[in-house]
Write an enzyme that holds these catalytic residues in place. Structure first.
Site, PDB file in Angstrom:
ATOM      1  N   GLY A 108      47.887 -14.483  -9.333  1.00 39.30           N
ATOM      2  CA  GLY A 108      48.591 -16.087  -9.349  1.00 39.30           C
ATOM      3  C   GLY A 108      49.013 -16.186  -8.284  1.00 39.30           C
ATOM      4  N   ARG A 145      32.732 -20.891  15.737  1.00 40.74           N
ATOM      5  CA  ARG A 145      31.898 -22.141  14.297  1.00 40.74           C
ATOM      6  C   ARG A 145      33.471 -21.283  13.867  1.00 40.74           C
ATOM      7  NH1 ARG A 145      29.607 -17.443  14.372  1.00 40.74           N
ATOM      8  NH2 ARG A 145      29.457 -15.616  12.778  1.00 40.74           N
ATOM      9  N   HIS A 146      34.344 -20.676  13.747  1.00 41.20           N
ATOM     10  CA  HIS A 146      35.021 -20.319  12.539  1.00 41.20           C
ATOM     11  C   HIS A 146      36.068 -20.980  12.279  1.00 41.20           C
ATOM     12  CE1 HIS A 146      32.669 -17.058  11.809  1.00 41.20           C
ATOM     13  NE2 HIS A 146      32.944 -16.215  12.792  1.00 41.20           N
ATOM     14  N   ARG A 195      35.096 -24.508  10.241  1.00 42.38           N
ATOM     15  CA  ARG A 195      35.482 -24.354   8.757  1.00 42.38           C
ATOM     16  C   ARG A 195      36.965 -24.536   8.800  1.00 42.38           C
ATOM     17  NH1 ARG A 195      30.470 -20.278  10.030  1.00 42.38           N
ATOM     18  NH2 ARG A 195      28.616 -21.418  10.269  1.00 42.38           N
ATOM     19  N   HIS A 234      37.777 -14.870  10.099  1.00 39.11           N
ATOM     20  CA  HIS A 234      36.663 -15.949   9.824  1.00 39.11           C
ATOM     21  C   HIS A 234      37.838 -17.210   9.199  1.00 39.11           C
ATOM     22  CE1 HIS A 234      32.143 -13.633  10.263  1.00 39.11           C
ATOM     23  NE2 HIS A 234      33.285 -13.331  11.137  1.00 39.11           N
ATOM     24  N   ASN A 235      38.357 -16.369   8.407  1.00 39.44           N
ATOM     25  CA  ASN A 235      39.219 -17.572   7.687  1.00 39.44           C
ATOM     26  C   ASN A 235      40.355 -18.171   8.213  1.00 39.44           C
ATOM     27  OD1 ASN A 235      38.720 -16.033   4.799  1.00 39.44           O
ATOM     28  ND2 ASN A 235      37.335 -17.923   5.751  1.00 39.44           N
ATOM     29  N   ARG A 247      48.887  -4.052  -9.991  1.00 34.31           N
ATOM     30  CA  ARG A 247      48.323  -3.282 -10.505  1.00 34.31           C
ATOM     31  C   ARG A 247      47.305  -3.187 -10.476  1.00 34.31           C
ATOM     32  NH1 ARG A 247      51.044  -7.466 -14.981  1.00 34.31           N
ATOM     33  NH2 ARG A 247      53.402  -6.974 -15.527  1.00 34.31           N
ATOM     34  N   CYS A 290      52.018 -10.042  -6.994  1.00 38.57           N
ATOM     35  CA  CYS A 290      52.200 -10.141  -8.528  1.00 38.57           C
ATOM     36  C   CYS A 290      51.612  -8.856  -8.955  1.00 38.57           C
ATOM     37  CB  CYS A 290      51.615 -11.609  -8.593  1.00 38.57           C
ATOM     38  SG  CYS A 290      49.765 -12.195  -8.913  1.00 38.57           S
ATOM     39  N   GLY A 291      51.203  -9.131 -10.418  1.00 35.30           N
ATOM     40  CA  GLY A 291      50.463  -7.643 -10.597  1.00 35.30           C
ATOM     41  C   GLY A 291      48.715  -7.925 -10.768  1.00 35.30           C
ATOM     42  N   THR A 292      48.516  -9.228 -10.149  1.00 32.62           N
ATOM     43  CA  THR A 292      46.544  -9.212 -10.258  1.00 32.62           C
ATOM     44  C   THR A 292      46.549  -9.707  -8.443  1.00 32.62           C
ATOM     45  OG1 THR A 292      46.840 -11.284 -10.449  1.00 32.62           O
ATOM     46  CG2 THR A 292      45.806  -9.823 -12.271  1.00 32.62           C
ATOM     47  N   ASP A 327      56.669 -11.092  -7.634  1.00 33.23           N
ATOM     48  CA  ASP A 327      57.200 -11.587  -8.640  1.00 33.23           C
ATOM     49  C   ASP A 327      57.743  -9.911  -9.224  1.00 33.23           C
ATOM     50  OD1 ASP A 327      54.729 -10.164 -10.182  1.00 33.23           O
ATOM     51  OD2 ASP A 327      54.351 -12.142 -11.243  1.00 33.23           O
ATOM     52  N   HIS A 328      58.299  -9.905 -10.817  1.00 31.88           N
ATOM     53  CA  HIS A 328      58.809  -9.143 -11.336  1.00 31.88           C
ATOM     54  C   HIS A 328      57.538  -7.731 -11.761  1.00 31.88           C
ATOM     55  CE1 HIS A 328      57.608 -11.888 -14.538  1.00 31.88           C
ATOM     56  NE2 HIS A 328      57.416 -10.949 -15.430  1.00 31.88           N
TER      57      HIS A 328
HETATM   58  C1  RB5 Z   1      53.304 -11.073 -14.897  1.00 35.16           C
HETATM   59  O1  RB5 Z   1      52.980 -10.592 -15.884  1.00 35.16           O
HETATM   60  C2  RB5 Z   1      52.028 -11.103 -14.317  1.00 35.16           C
HETATM   61  O2  RB5 Z   1      51.148 -12.255 -15.209  1.00 35.16           O
HETATM   62  C3  RB5 Z   1      51.527 -12.158 -12.752  1.00 35.16           C
HETATM   63  O3  RB5 Z   1      52.062 -10.472 -11.785  1.00 35.16           O
HETATM   64  C4  RB5 Z   1      50.382 -11.930 -12.421  1.00 35.16           C
HETATM   65  O4  RB5 Z   1      49.501 -10.139 -12.414  1.00 35.16           O
HETATM   66  C5  RB5 Z   1      49.318 -13.010 -12.613  1.00 35.16           C
HETATM   67  O5  RB5 Z   1      48.336 -13.890 -12.183  1.00 35.16           O
END
Ligand code: RB5
Length: 150
Positions: A71, A133-134, A137, A99-100, A110, A66-68, A8-9
């Site tokens: 999402g 075993r994995h 699951r 394993h997954n 970020r 994405c940022g985190t 994403d942006h």
């Molecule tokens: C966008 O600002 C931010 O919310 C998105 O990139 C992300 O971190 C969501 O989980």
């Protein structure tokens, strides 16, 4: 192996760093955008475009940003057959493969720097699934998705 990459942006710079890293390693990829720092895209679409390519068989793995990273991982995990892991440490990036049998790595621009993100991508791309075993699951996850896990 062909990798679907998408962001994403909030993660354009990180996607470009991952793209350059894949280029350097000679790993095939399909870049599902975004394609410019001033382009806007909501994160569920980043997951959708990359994961569709995995579902269709065009790509084997995805790296979605994405940022985190949270999402895109939430959105990716809504799609059939997708096992997405949001990682910011090397142990998780390695063992979510071992394993997954994760097929999508999610990271946040970020949260992790480009150097660490490329290391995590390498672990994710280079670690085989251990099976055994994995596998049972992972099949249970598929049954859960079909509404068949009791
Ligand atoms: C966008 O600002 C931010 O919310 C998105 O990139 C992300 O971190 C969501 O989980």
């Amino acid at each position: 192996m062909k990798v679907a990459i998408s962001c994403d942006h909030a993660a354009f710079a990180l996607k470009e760093a991952i793209r350059a890293h894949l280029e350097e390693r000679g790993i095939q990829y399909h870049d599902f955008g975004i394609y410019a720092a001033d382009e806007k895209r909501d994160y569920p679409y980043a997951s959708l475009y990359a994961c569709r390519a995995i579902q269709s068989g065009e790509c084997d793995r995805g790296i979605v940003l994405c940022g985190t990273g949270v999402g895109v991982s939430m959105a990716a995990n809504k799609l059939a057959g997708i096992r997405a892991a949001c990682c910011s440490d090397s142990f998780s990036a390695k063992y979510t493969r071992a394993h997954n049998d994760a097929n999508v790595l999610c990271m946040g621009e970020r949260v992790v720097g480009a150097g660490l993100a490329c290391q995590l991508a390498d672990l994710f791309l280079d670690t085989p699934f251990e099976g055994g075993r994995h596998a049972r699951r992972v099949e249970q996850i598929a049954a859960l998705e079909r509404g068949e896990l009791e």
